[in-house]
Scaffold this motif. Structure first.
Motif, PDB file in Angstrom:
ATOM      1  N   GLY B 978       0.722  -1.110  -0.084  1.00 50.10           N
ATOM      2  CA  GLY B 978      -0.079   0.004   0.040  1.00 50.10           C
ATOM      3  C   GLY B 978       0.827   1.364  -0.032  1.00 50.10           C
ATOM      4  N   THR B 979       2.171   1.206   0.058  1.00 55.38           N
ATOM      5  CA  THR B 979       2.865   2.397   0.043  1.00 55.38           C
ATOM      6  C   THR B 979       2.894   2.719  -1.349  1.00 55.38           C
ATOM      7  OG1 THR B 979       4.576   1.157   1.351  1.00 55.38           O
ATOM      8  CG2 THR B 979       5.330   3.132   0.646  1.00 55.38           C
ATOM      9  N   PRO B 980       2.462   4.335  -1.480  1.00 57.36           N
ATOM     10  CA  PRO B 980       2.567   4.791  -2.722  1.00 57.36           C
ATOM     11  C   PRO B 980       4.290   4.966  -3.428  1.00 57.36           C
ATOM     12  CG  PRO B 980       2.028   6.445  -1.027  1.00 57.36           C
ATOM     13  CD  PRO B 980       2.381   4.869  -0.463  1.00 57.36           C
ATOM     14  N   ILE B 981       3.822   4.463  -4.828  1.00 58.43           N
ATOM     15  CA  ILE B 981       5.201   4.748  -5.622  1.00 58.43           C
ATOM     16  C   ILE B 981       5.008   5.663  -6.637  1.00 58.43           C
ATOM     17  CG2 ILE B 981       6.745   3.227  -7.131  1.00 58.43           C
ATOM     18  CD1 ILE B 981       6.519   1.838  -4.419  1.00 58.43           C
ATOM     19  N   PRO B 982       5.932   6.833  -6.719  1.00 61.70           N
ATOM     20  CA  PRO B 982       6.000   7.793  -7.580  1.00 61.70           C
ATOM     21  C   PRO B 982       6.339   7.241  -8.835  1.00 61.70           C
ATOM     22  CG  PRO B 982       7.665   8.024  -6.145  1.00 61.70           C
ATOM     23  CD  PRO B 982       7.158   6.739  -5.596  1.00 61.70           C
ATOM     24  N   ALA B 983       5.487   7.611  -9.888  1.00 62.20           N
ATOM     25  CA  ALA B 983       6.113   7.340 -11.275  1.00 62.20           C
ATOM     26  C   ALA B 983       5.795   8.159 -12.256  1.00 62.20           C
ATOM     27  CB  ALA B 983       5.462   5.902 -11.826  1.00 62.20           C
ATOM     28  N   LYS B 984       6.751   8.414 -13.402  1.00 63.37           N
ATOM     29  CA  LYS B 984       6.508   9.691 -14.187  1.00 63.37           C
ATOM     30  C   LYS B 984       5.565   9.276 -15.481  1.00 63.37           C
ATOM     31  CE  LYS B 984       9.753  12.606 -14.482  1.00 63.37           C
ATOM     32  NZ  LYS B 984      11.192  13.180 -15.072  1.00 63.37           N
ATOM     33  N   VAL B 985       4.605  10.079 -15.927  1.00 63.03           N
ATOM     34  CA  VAL B 985       3.974   9.718 -17.186  1.00 63.03           C
ATOM     35  C   VAL B 985       4.951   9.806 -18.293  1.00 63.03           C
ATOM     36  CG1 VAL B 985       2.194  10.417 -18.535  1.00 63.03           C
ATOM     37  CG2 VAL B 985       1.726  10.272 -16.051  1.00 63.03           C
ATOM     38  N   THR B 986       4.902   8.899 -19.532  1.00 60.54           N
ATOM     39  CA  THR B 986       5.744   9.223 -20.499  1.00 60.54           C
ATOM     40  C   THR B 986       5.063   8.720 -21.776  1.00 60.54           C
ATOM     41  OG1 THR B 986       6.672   6.912 -20.418  1.00 60.54           O
ATOM     42  CG2 THR B 986       7.815   8.617 -19.159  1.00 60.54           C
ATOM     43  N   GLY B 987       5.294   8.681 -22.866  1.00 61.20           N
ATOM     44  CA  GLY B 987       4.822   7.840 -24.139  1.00 61.20           C
ATOM     45  C   GLY B 987       5.068   6.504 -23.808  1.00 61.20           C
ATOM     46  N   THR B 988       4.385   5.895 -24.624  1.00 62.33           N
ATOM     47  CA  THR B 988       4.482   4.240 -24.558  1.00 62.33           C
ATOM     48  C   THR B 988       5.585   3.547 -25.283  1.00 62.33           C
ATOM     49  OG1 THR B 988       2.851   4.003 -26.182  1.00 62.33           O
ATOM     50  CG2 THR B 988       2.104   3.877 -23.991  1.00 62.33           C
ATOM     51  N   VAL B 989       6.347   4.201 -26.061  1.00 62.19           N
ATOM     52  CA  VAL B 989       7.362   3.521 -26.902  1.00 62.19           C
ATOM     53  C   VAL B 989       8.600   3.809 -25.896  1.00 62.19           C
ATOM     54  CG1 VAL B 989       8.690   3.292 -28.965  1.00 62.19           C
ATOM     55  CG2 VAL B 989       6.329   4.021 -29.000  1.00 62.19           C
ATOM     56  N   PHE B 990       9.163   2.716 -25.299  1.00 58.29           N
ATOM     57  CA  PHE B 990      10.352   2.847 -24.376  1.00 58.29           C
ATOM     58  C   PHE B 990      11.587   2.578 -25.186  1.00 58.29           C
ATOM     59  CE2 PHE B 990       6.727   1.646 -21.916  1.00 58.29           C
ATOM     60  CZ  PHE B 990       6.623   2.568 -21.010  1.00 58.29           C
ATOM     61  N   TYR B 991      11.313   2.012 -26.164  1.00 63.29           N
ATOM     62  CA  TYR B 991      12.795   1.479 -26.898  1.00 63.29           C
ATOM     63  C   TYR B 991      12.696   1.586 -28.409  1.00 63.29           C
ATOM     64  CZ  TYR B 991      15.910  -2.527 -28.158  1.00 63.29           C
ATOM     65  OH  TYR B 991      17.190  -2.986 -28.574  1.00 63.29           O
ATOM     66  N   ASP B 992      13.976   2.055 -28.637  1.00 64.81           N
ATOM     67  CA  ASP B 992      14.083   2.354 -30.410  1.00 64.81           C
ATOM     68  C   ASP B 992      12.800   3.207 -30.753  1.00 64.81           C
ATOM     69  OD1 ASP B 992      15.273   2.119 -32.844  1.00 64.81           O
ATOM     70  OD2 ASP B 992      14.390   0.351 -33.238  1.00 64.81           O
ATOM     71  N   PRO B 993      12.897   4.352 -30.518  1.00 62.35           N
ATOM     72  CA  PRO B 993      11.492   5.008 -30.847  1.00 62.35           C
ATOM     73  C   PRO B 993      11.434   5.299 -32.307  1.00 62.35           C
ATOM     74  CG  PRO B 993      12.788   6.409 -29.328  1.00 62.35           C
ATOM     75  CD  PRO B 993      13.314   5.008 -29.241  1.00 62.35           C
ATOM     76  N   ALA B 994      12.683   5.551 -32.932  1.00 62.99           N
ATOM     77  CA  ALA B 994      13.048   5.521 -34.347  1.00 62.99           C
ATOM     78  C   ALA B 994      12.765   4.413 -35.119  1.00 62.99           C
ATOM     79  CB  ALA B 994      14.319   6.329 -34.477  1.00 62.99           C
TER      80      ALA B 994
END
Lengths: 99, 1001, 176
Positions: B978-994
């Motif tokens: 139940g401990t809140p974990i902070p996480a940042k919002v990003t796009g969904t392509v994490f790898y090799d976006p090009a």
């Protein structure tokens, strides 16, 4: 387990060969883009939920594969008749009287 | 030990003694005995304790409606314990171990009987009253205690080791019950040549005839006639007889569930033999010949062991050769019990008296009694019993003007009761056939029929063997007539028939305080007449309410003995006729039925279908762990020595990204869409445009429901102008085909298009990684698969390793990728060739978990994981897949619905935890401020979350309200504690976006 | 592949060798063209079959036929249908590998099938075929004789179906 008459096979067969497919006679509009939001909502979601004779679709999925229509009494769970997709709902006054 | 067996009586095989144990004591009976008849032969009446008061109880019937004599049985072999078996139905065999129930420490001395002393607390509705207060006690005190005390018998502790079978059967005429009317019906229908099935729950056929040997039919003694009739039926090839077979339920259109017990009566069960078999029988016509059930009488102390049904005593005497007592009293309101008295006297018992509540009975009966020196008391009531573990005396009083006079005690060792007979209409009730009240006989009789069914004999209120035979023959002939045939009329000559009449009544009048009487209506659930009257006083008006308030009729016997007495008392209390109070509904099963019988073959390996791919055996041989995906089992990961899933997946991901991975994608759904209008059809079904897709090219296809939400996706290749090779998700294959067929058949029948599932025609192997082409090209003939000739999103027909193939260049990993489809039988051979040749690239087999990680790193969605039926293409960030210029496709109109275009929809975004080592929990809820007061506002949930070995950190996808406008925001997701974990919002392509990694030369 | 998998006096369950198998979809009005291409007059009523040497055709839907032929003829049949496609639209899909075929023969064949097939098998004529269910699996049931059936089942359902037949054969052999 019901017996269901497939109008394509012209045979009465175990329910296990069939799958229910929702209310019948709800045709997809020719041009959905012309429908108002309310009309489209009704097409998508509004169904009659009849107590009594209900027009519904079935598919003979484990048989000839055809979708067809049926009139079933939702109180007695009895099929009054079945007919091919695209055909008009038959008059079943006589059959209903016999139920 | 004293024996109560009578020489020369009964049908048991006295040449074959059988030894068994009951509560660890050894007893002897004979082949053909039930546990009940064998115990009675040894003078044992006490066979159980009641449910609520733990009162000592004896057997009261000789049949399947037995409420008291419920036993646990242990058959040979581990795990073969079963509770709540009726001692009246369980046949004995050498080595049978039986035990009584609901007692501690022993049947004769049961501490639970303290409830009996506290019975004032346990009156009707005690559940609802006693445990009301204080409210906080419910969870902590009352419920645990009730749960501990609840239940009858003890549950088995082992997995059921037995085999259960099932069978479908179709016949012209099914006859349920093999008493005289059932046999007559079978003879009539059988002789007419119809396919007849005759079933009976007992171990032998004959019904009443087994208990009435003195009757003569067609000049033969009853049993000789019975033997002849059975032989005739067995000679008819169109007749099947099934004993130990209970019709448990009567379903629509004459479908009957039958449970046949196959081995519970056998000491040495053959290996592999099923214990029971469920028959699903469809009959054109049904004859119900189930007879009638004897009604107990309701008076104080009517539940003491030794008080039992007179008809049962007659059965125990004539069928099993057992006297249930040497000095019985008969207490009755029906002529039938007089014959019990006569048979018992003729067998050597000293019948103390016949006590009849009626003032008048036929002179012939009185003469017969006098001839045997039996005293008769007419116009009497019974007001009590003496004895606790066995009845010692019956207290009787004369009744005049409804008032009970001075009491007399009749010393006895058994009280044989008959309060009339109730037609057995349980199965008829299953059909929703109406029951008509017969005000004369005060019974319900079959009324309007909803099925092709005929009711014969005592089941429709007829009495006597001649009437039953005649009626049965008529029902059999009627059934044949309904089938369009003609049956010869069968007539029977019956002499020495024991016809008779009788009355039914409420609880018997008494000279004592009715409030103190323990006059039982429902033996098993300990419901008394007082309870029923209390329920009425407390406002219950319908019998359905009385039933639930008192639990009358809610025991395992479904009120076969108690319902009519309960109804009679309730209607008297309400001052109404019985039909105005109603009748509770009988439901299947007719008698308690094992779970095994319902499960049938569906246990162990056959519990459900486990679909396996052609390459499954290779995965198994190479140590794969499997996971279920829809009905398939798929290789999940391939652990090497010492690896857990985390390590194995990290290695598989790394190998695939760095060199080469091989994956079994055979489970992907495949549909051949073929015909001149195939393109038009695809344009209408899928969001994407298909007109300009060239032959030999492939495209990602997105399928919506008409409501605009994502239903499925997959890569679709164009094989010819008029032929598409459509792939679907593994779980979506049947659904997508069904949906396509639906539109094609019912909305657009004018389109010339046909659909064929080819999911299982092809085995599909995916090769991914920078070395994929290097490995593959040496096997390919008939196609150039170079980067220029065979770009990403292409398809070609060629051979691979000599196997005809549809080869796709596609990628669900972001690496250079191919999917090779070959005819299924060659799948494993091709895999092995690739595996062998791939060793030079350290080829790595990977499973579904690695596939999930690799696609998540690229932000590829999985329908059903990252979408849940409420996600539109725009919500999922794949609006690009929509053919903007198309006039229509399934779901298009919905994309303009007000709710779909409204702001604040949940949208699919990426989440990167602040601590890169922390992996979020899939399904965890998301908040934007963990300090807000509870209940917090949930703004979305995590849909996918993995450790990414390639990125050296965790990655996740989530659907979040207004997610696209929250880029760079920090949101909070709870961990397991139940401990809140902070996480940042990003796009969904994490790898090799090009997408550079696809471009391998 | 042709060895009896399970057998006792009354029934034998065999895994049959592969055949060339096709799913043919065509408008009934165009059936003559298909009959010509296949070299066998295709039956017109659902449930009916036609057979000649190693060719078999079974009508299993209003516009659907199951075709069987010798494995060696597969390419030639595909080519023959390819030729008529331009003028007579239809769909011919090779499904030789989609299904496996189980032979069930002997006096107890129908009884064995009745463990999991809800159909009244007495109504399936010899030479006919029907798509139906066997337990949880969709199957096509072909009747070759009073006591002879073929059961075609999708490859991945085969272990389940065949396993049940084995269990039931043992049960029948016990005679209980």
């Amino acid at each position: 387990m019901l017996l269901i008459h497939c109008p394509y096979c012209d045979d009465t067969l175990p329910e296990l060969e069939f799958a229910y497919a929702g209310e019948a006679h709800i045709a997809r509009p020719e041009d959905p883009s012309k429908l108002s939001d309310e009309e489209w909502r009704d097409f998508l979601f509004i169904r009659t939920n009849v107590k009594g004779v209900h027009a519904e679709r079935w598919r003979h999925i484990n048989g000839c594969g055809r979708f067809f229509n049926a009139l079933r009494d939702t109180v007695s769970d009895r099929f009054l008749t079945t007919y091919k997709a695209g055909e008009a709902r038959p008059d079943t006054t006589d059959l209903e009287a016999a139920v | 030990m004293t024996t109560y067996r009578v020489n020369g009586r009964g049908r048991v095989n006295t040449g074959k003694p059988v030894t068994f144990t009951f509560d660890s004591q050894t007893y002897q009976g004979f082949e053909g005995d039930t546990v009940a008849s064998a115990l009675l032969a040894n003078g044992v009446h006490l066979m159980g304790r009641s449910f609520k008061y733990h009162r000592p109880r004896g057997v009261v019937t000789a049949s399947s409606e037995e409420p008291n004599a419920l036993i646990g049985t242990t058959r040979a072999g581990e795990g073969r314990f079963e509770p709540n078996t009726r001692a009246t139905m369980q046949e004995i065999y050498p080595g049978l171990t039986a035990e009584s129930q609901n007692k501690w420490p022993s049947l004769k001395f049961d501490l639970g009987a303290i409830n009996d002393r506290l019975y004032m607390l346990f009156s009707a509705g005690f559940y609802y009253k006693t445990f009301m207060w204080p409210r906080s006690f419910w969870d902590s005190v009352y419920e645990p205690i009730i749960r501990k005390a609840a239940g009858l018998g003890k549950a088995p502790t082992h997995v059921d080791p037995d085999i259960y079978a099932s069978r479908y059967l179709h016949c012209d005429v099914l006859i349920i019950g093999s008493g005289p009317s059932g046999i007559a019906a079978a003879l009539a229908a059988g002789r007419a040549g119809s396919k007849v099935v005759l079933v009976d729950e007992n171990s032998e056929m004959g019904g009443t005839l087994l208990s009435e040997p003195s009757v003569s039919i067609d000049g033969q003694p009853a049993w000789e006639w019975l033997e002849g009739a059975m032989a005739e039926l067995d000679r008819l090839p169109n007749v099947t007889r099934m004993t130990r077979t209970t019709a448990i339920g009567y379903y629509h259109q004459n479908m009957i569930g039958l449970v046949q017990k196959l081995t519970d009566h056998i000491a040495d069960v053959p290996d592999g033999a099923p214990r029971e078999r469920m028959w699903r029988l469809r009959a054109k016509e049904v004859v119900l010949a189930q007879g009638a059930i004897e009604r107990p009488m309701v008076f104080d102390g009517n539940d003491v062991p030794g008080v039992m049904m007179a008809g049962a005593a007659q059965t125990f005497l004539n069928r099993f050769g057992v006297l249930v007592g040497r000095e019985p009293v008969v207490l009755t309101s029906h002529d039938s019990a007089w014959y019990t008295a006569f048979d018992m006297a003729d067998a050597g018992a000293k019948v103390v008296a016949i006590v009849d509540t009626r003032n008048e009975v036929a002179q012939a009966l009185k003469d017969e009694a006098q001839k045997r020196g039996i005293k008769t008391h007419l116009g009497y009531t019974a007001t009590g019993t003496k004895g606790r573990l066995r009845v010692k005396a019956l207290r009787v009083n004369p009744v005049s003007n409804g008032k009970a006079g001075d009491a007399t005690h009749l010393s006895c060792d058994a009280v044989l009761v008959c309060g009339g007979w109730t037609p057995s209409l349980h199965l008829f009730s299953h059909t929703k056939g109406s029951l008509d009240w017969d005000p004369e006989a005060k019974v319900y009789l079959p009324g309007h029929k909803t099925e092709d069914v005929h009711i014969a004999g005592a089941g429709r209120g007829l009495w006597g063997i001649a009437a039953a035979l005649e009626d049965g023959a008529k029902a059999g002939a009627e059934a044949i007539g309904s089938l369009g045939g003609k049956a010869d009329v069968v007539a029977f000559e019956v002499t020495a028939d024991r016809t008779g009449t009788g009355i039914t009544q409420k609880e018997l009048p008494t000279d004592r305080s009715a409030g103190k009487a323990k006059a039982f209506v429902d033996f098993q659930n300990d419901v008394t007449a007082k309870d029923i009257r209390l329920a009425v006083r407390e406002g219950m008006r319908s019998i359905e309410h009385v039933k639930r308030y008192t639990t009358n009729g809610m025991a395992t016997d479904q009120g076969k003995l108690s319902n009519m007495n309960g109804l009679t008392i309730a209607s008297d209390a309400l001052g109404k006729e019985a039909p105005q109070v109603g009748l509770t509904t009988f439901r299947p099963p007719y008698t308690p039925t094992t779970f095994g019988a319902f499960a049938g073959y569906h246990k162990g390996a056959h519990f459900e279908v486990t679909r396996k791919t052609p390459i499954d055996s290779w995965a198994e041989e190479h140590g794969a762990e499997f996971e279920p995906v829809a009905l398939w089992r798929r290789a999940w990961y391939f652990p090497q020595a010492g690896e857990d899933m985390h390590k194995a997946v990290a290695r598989e991901c790394k190998s695939t990204r760095e060199s080469l991975g091989i994956f079994d994608a055979s489970t992907l759904g495949k549909i051949e869409v073929s015909g001149p209008d195939a393109t038009e059809f695809m344009n209408r079904m899928y969001t994407n445009p298909w007109t300009k897709l060239g032959v030999g090219r492939a495209r990602y296809g997105l399928l919506l429901g008409e409501d605009g939400f994502i239903r499925d996706d997959g890569v679709i290749g164009r094989m010819r102008d008029d032929l598409f090779h459509v792939t679907t998700t593994t779980g979506g294959a049947p659904r997508v085909l069904n949906m396509m067929e639906d539109y094609l058949q019912t909305e657009w029948p004018d389109l010339k298009v046909w659909l064929t599932s080819t999911t299982e025609e092809w085995a599909t192997i995916a090769l991914n990684g920078p070395n994929a082409r290097k490995l593959l090209e040496q096997f390919v003939e008939g196609a150039d698969i170079s980067a220029e000739a065979f770009p990403h999103m292409s398809v070609v027909e060629c051979t691979v390793a000599g196997f005809p193939s549809r080869l796709f260049r596609i990628s669900f990993t972001g690496e250079l990728g191919f999917e090779i489809n070959v005819p299924a039988r060659h799948g494993k051979a091709l895999w092995e060739k690739l595996w062998e040749a791939g060793q030079q690239y350290d080829i790595c087999p990977y499973g579904t978990e690695t596939m999930h990680v690799l696609r998540a790193e690229k932000g590829f969605i999985i329908v059903g994981q990252d979408t849940d039926g409420t996600v539109t293409p725009q919500d999922a960030g794949i609006g690009w897949a929509i053919g903007k210029k198309k006039p229509d496709f399934v779901g298009k109109r919905s994309l303009d619905r007000p709710d779909i275009v409204a702001p604040g929809r949940k949208q699919l975004i990426g989440l990167l935890t602040e601590d890169p080592k922390t992996v979020l929990i899939e399904g965890a809820q998301i908040v934007d401020d963990p300090k807000q007061p509870k209940p917090m506002k949930m703004i979305g949930h995590v849909t996918s979350s993995y450790w990414s070995e390639s990125l050296g950190r965790s990655i996740a996808m989530a659907v979040v309200e207004g997610g696209f406008d929250r880029m760079e925001q920090t949101l909070y997701v709870p961990d397991a504690n139940g401990t809140p974990i902070p996480a940042k919002v990003t796009g969904t392509v994490f790898y090799d976006p090009a997408g550079d990694r696809l471009k391998v030369e | 592949m042709n060895a009896p998998a399970t057998s006792f006096d009354a029934v034998t369950v065999t895994i049959l060798p592969p055949v060339a198998r096709f799913n043919l979809r065509i408008a009934p009005s165009d059936l003559a063209a298909a009959s010509q291409a296949f070299g066998l007059s295709l039956p017109t009523k659902i449930g009916q079959g036609e057979q000649n040497a190693d060719r078999g055709a079974y009508c299993i839907g209003p516009d659907e036929w199951l075709l069987h032929a010798a494995e060696a003829d597969q390419q030639a049949i595909v080519a023959a249908f390819d030729e008529v496609r331009a003028n007579t639209p239809h769909s011919l899909v090779v499904i030789s590998d989609r299904e496996l075929t189980i032979g069930i023969t002997g006096p107890a064949a129908a009884e064995l099938l009745s463990v999991a097939c809800p159909l009244d098998l007495s109504r399936i004529p010899v030479g006919g075929a029907k798509r139906t269910v066997f337990d949880y699996a969709q199957v096509t049931l072909i009747r070759d004789g009073e006591d002879a059936f073929r059961l075609e089942v999708w490859r991945s359902y085969f272990p389940h179906v065949h396993g049940l037949l084995e269990v039931a054969t043992r049960e029948l052999a016990l005679g209980l």
